[in-house]
Design an enzyme around this catalytic site. Structure first.
Site, PDB file in Angstrom:
ATOM      1  CD  GLU A  32      58.663  50.144  34.138  1.00  0.00           C
ATOM      2  OE1 GLU A  32      58.042  50.188  35.286  1.00  0.00           O
ATOM      3  OE2 GLU A  32      57.748  49.451  33.372  1.00  0.00           O
ATOM      4  CG  HIS A  90      59.075  57.441  27.747  1.00  0.00           C
ATOM      5  ND1 HIS A  90      57.959  57.588  26.810  1.00  0.00           N
ATOM      6  CD2 HIS A  90      58.409  56.408  28.606  1.00  0.00           C
ATOM      7  CE1 HIS A  90      56.996  57.158  27.530  1.00  0.00           C
ATOM      8  NE2 HIS A  90      57.074  56.454  28.404  1.00  0.00           N
TER       9      HIS A  90
HETATM   10  N1  ACO Z   1      69.536  51.334  26.429  1.00  0.00           N
HETATM   11  C1  ACO Z   1      70.314  51.561  25.718  1.00  0.00           C
HETATM   12  N2  ACO Z   1      69.958  52.213  24.265  1.00  0.00           N
HETATM   13  C2  ACO Z   1      68.828  52.564  24.091  1.00  0.00           C
HETATM   14  C3  ACO Z   1      68.001  52.408  25.277  1.00  0.00           C
HETATM   15  C4  ACO Z   1      68.185  52.038  26.547  1.00  0.00           C
HETATM   16  N3  ACO Z   1      67.309  51.672  27.547  1.00  0.00           N
HETATM   17  N4  ACO Z   1      66.627  52.899  24.771  1.00  0.00           N
HETATM   18  C5  ACO Z   1      66.982  53.350  23.529  1.00  0.00           C
HETATM   19  N5  ACO Z   1      67.983  52.914  23.174  1.00  0.00           N
HETATM   20  C6  ACO Z   1      68.653  53.303  21.678  1.00  0.00           C
HETATM   21  C7  ACO Z   1      68.068  52.280  20.852  1.00  0.00           C
HETATM   22  O1  ACO Z   1      69.081  50.998  20.859  1.00  0.00           O
HETATM   23  C8  ACO Z   1      68.126  53.151  19.562  1.00  0.00           C
HETATM   24  O2  ACO Z   1      69.855  52.932  19.209  1.00  0.00           O
HETATM   25  P1  ACO Z   1      70.012  53.015  17.579  1.00  0.00           P
HETATM   26  O3  ACO Z   1      69.487  54.361  17.040  1.00  0.00           O
HETATM   27  O4  ACO Z   1      71.348  52.972  17.589  1.00  0.00           O
HETATM   28  O5  ACO Z   1      69.574  51.741  17.065  1.00  0.00           O
HETATM   29  C9  ACO Z   1      67.841  54.376  19.894  1.00  0.00           C
HETATM   30  O6  ACO Z   1      68.092  54.579  21.449  1.00  0.00           O
HETATM   31  C10 ACO Z   1      66.482  54.871  19.953  1.00  0.00           C
HETATM   32  O7  ACO Z   1      65.777  53.782  20.239  1.00  0.00           O
HETATM   33  P2  ACO Z   1      64.241  53.555  19.901  1.00  0.00           P
HETATM   34  O8  ACO Z   1      64.202  51.933  19.836  1.00  0.00           O
HETATM   35  O9  ACO Z   1      63.916  54.000  18.609  1.00  0.00           O
HETATM   36  O10 ACO Z   1      63.345  54.006  20.963  1.00  0.00           O
HETATM   37  P3  ACO Z   1      61.978  53.861  21.295  1.00  0.00           P
HETATM   38  O11 ACO Z   1      61.115  55.039  21.405  1.00  0.00           O
HETATM   39  O12 ACO Z   1      61.417  52.597  20.139  1.00  0.00           O
HETATM   40  O13 ACO Z   1      61.985  52.855  22.682  1.00  0.00           O
HETATM   41  C11 ACO Z   1      61.842  52.154  24.794  1.00  0.00           C
HETATM   42  C12 ACO Z   1      61.484  53.491  23.763  1.00  0.00           C
HETATM   43  C13 ACO Z   1      61.362  51.001  24.353  1.00  0.00           C
HETATM   44  C14 ACO Z   1      61.441  52.433  25.984  1.00  0.00           C
HETATM   45  C15 ACO Z   1      63.383  52.171  24.915  1.00  0.00           C
HETATM   46  O14 ACO Z   1      63.995  53.476  25.377  1.00  0.00           O
HETATM   47  C16 ACO Z   1      63.932  50.952  25.638  1.00  0.00           C
HETATM   48  O15 ACO Z   1      63.951  49.833  25.375  1.00  0.00           O
HETATM   49  N6  ACO Z   1      64.149  51.306  27.148  1.00  0.00           N
HETATM   50  C17 ACO Z   1      64.532  50.186  27.870  1.00  0.00           C
HETATM   51  C18 ACO Z   1      63.380  49.419  28.575  1.00  0.00           C
HETATM   52  C19 ACO Z   1      62.532  50.169  29.420  1.00  0.00           C
HETATM   53  O16 ACO Z   1      62.955  50.723  30.199  1.00  0.00           O
HETATM   54  N7  ACO Z   1      61.340  49.822  29.215  1.00  0.00           N
HETATM   55  C20 ACO Z   1      60.319  50.547  29.992  1.00  0.00           C
HETATM   56  C21 ACO Z   1      59.810  51.939  29.335  1.00  0.00           C
HETATM   57  S1  ACO Z   1      58.431  52.926  30.331  1.00  0.00           S
HETATM   58  C22 ACO Z   1      56.998  51.972  30.038  1.00  0.00           C
HETATM   59  O17 ACO Z   1      56.738  51.523  29.249  1.00  0.00           O
HETATM   60  C23 ACO Z   1      56.122  52.014  31.514  1.00  0.00           C
END
Ligand code: ACO
Length: 359
Positions: free
Chosen positions: A304, A249
């Protein structure tokens, strides 16, 4: 302001940049706390029904008393029956986007309630028509949640099922400056109509990094299949660079409090099912693997993961998960739009960093 860079530009996600002042909800990412309409989400969901939460949000935003949702659902049905044939054959996610855009709700004191009432009616009428079933007219006497499930299934549902959906709708009704609410604020700030702002918000919600995640959560659980396959499947997915849906998140650096609220709602609805047991094992394994890979960045369960399990237990088809999310979040979107104008909000127009060629 003219910002130019020649070196590689940073990846911008506006982290930590306030885009509004609001009294509607507050997300404390460090403590894993969410306040909606002045109450903690774990205290609110299940205790106050969705319609009352929505009305409270609109009142806090500065609106006059809103009309009841029941009669407005009935009114929305007339429009949904008119538009339904045009939406036939679209996926439920696309049909709702087109259906919201086609709402005939003029701006005015009743608009927030009218749109909130119309979102489920439009979605479920379009779904019925696409499946060749007669659309079920709303029953204005029922609670919003009970009527949504009745329109979906065609038969009345138990109090327990209605309460579970109600807890879900309340839990997701608002959540600070999330991507869809921000989109709503950007559009309403141009003085476009509320229908336009909600259409934009829904578009933002539909992406898999936001409200499009719960369907893929179930796909992931299905793909893993058995307890023995959990570790291997998750390792291979992470090795491939995939994101595990339902984890991570932007704001929470601990567990998303909504995950526990929805898990509790699920346990009340369907305690000790093999599916829940399996999902909890996947959850624990995913948490451990994400923690090992991202030592400096907490990636815990988000809303989610349990949304997917709860909606599935309620018999909501996977393809409808994002529209059902919108059925709850529309209360927050419309409240933010009201609040923006009530607080004399300005046009939202950030800057960009130019790293292109100079003439
Ligand atoms: N699985 C694997 N790796 C992840 C995940 C995940 N669910 N979430 C983040 N990471 C990793 C990224 O790849 C990144 O790795 P890196 O630094 O090696 O490149 C690091 O963690 C940081 O990620 P960011 O992209 O900076 O995180 P951001 O805050 O932009 O994204 C998000 C948040 C979009 C929710 C992300 O965690 C994600 O894609 N989760 C999966 C999708 C999901 O569950 N969405 C629902 C969110 S809740 C809502 O909106 C109601």
């Amino acid at each position: 302001m003219n910002i130019q860079v020649s070196a590689p530009a940073p990846a911008i996600g506006l982290d930590g940049v306030p885009a509004a002042v609001t009294a509607l909800s507050h997300v404390d990412g460090a403590r894993g706390e969410l306040i909606i309409a002045g109450r903690r989400v774990d205290d609110l969901a299940g205790a106050v029904d969705f319609e009352r939460v929505a009305r409270r949000l609109w009142a806090i935003a500065g609106a006059a008393e809103a009309p009841a949702l029941g009669p407005l659902r009935l009114k929305a049905f007339e429009r949904a029956v008119e538009i339904g044939p045009v939406l036939k054959g679209m996926t439920p996610v696309d049909a709702l986007r087109a259906g919201i855009a086609a709402l005939d709700v003029p701006d005015g004191p009743d608009a927030a309630a009218a749109i909130t009432a119309a979102v489920p009616v439009m979605s479920l009428t379009a779904l019925a028509m696409s499946e060749g079933r007669p659309a079920v007219a709303p029953d204005p006497e029922l609670s919003h949640a009970a009527d949504i499930l009745r329109m979906l299934r065609g038969v009345p549902v138990s109090e327990g099922e209605a309460a579970a959906l109600d807890a879900y709708l309340t839990t997701v009704s608002d959540h600070g400056m999330n991507a869809s609410t921000f989109a709503c604020r950007v559009v309403i700030a141009t003085r476009a109509s509320l229908v336009s702002a909600v259409t934009a918000a829904y578009g933002a919600l539909s992406g898999p990094l936001h409200g499009g995640a719960p369907g893929p959560v179930l796909d992931m659980l299905d793909a893993i299949g058995t307890e023995a396959a959990i570790d291997g499947w998750l390792d291979a997915a992470l090795e491939d660079g995939a994101r595990l849906m339902g984890f991570g998140h932007r704001i929470y650096r601990t567990r998303d409090p909504r995950a526990d609220v929805l898990k509790a709602a699920l346990q009340r609805l369907a305690p000790d099912t093999p599916r829940l047991d399996f999902a909890m094992k996947v959850e624990r394994a995913a948490q451990a693997k994400l923690a090992a890979r991202h030592k400096g960045r907490a990636l815990d369960t988000n809303v989610e993961f349990y949304t997917a399990l709860l909606l599935d237990a309620l018999g909501v088809p996977r393809a409808l998960f994002t529209p059902v999310f919108a059925m709850g979040r529309v209360a927050g979107w419309t409240a933010h739009a009201i609040e923006h104008h009530a607080r004399k909000g300005r046009l939202i127009r950030p800057d960009s960093i130019y790293d292109g060629a100079m003439p």
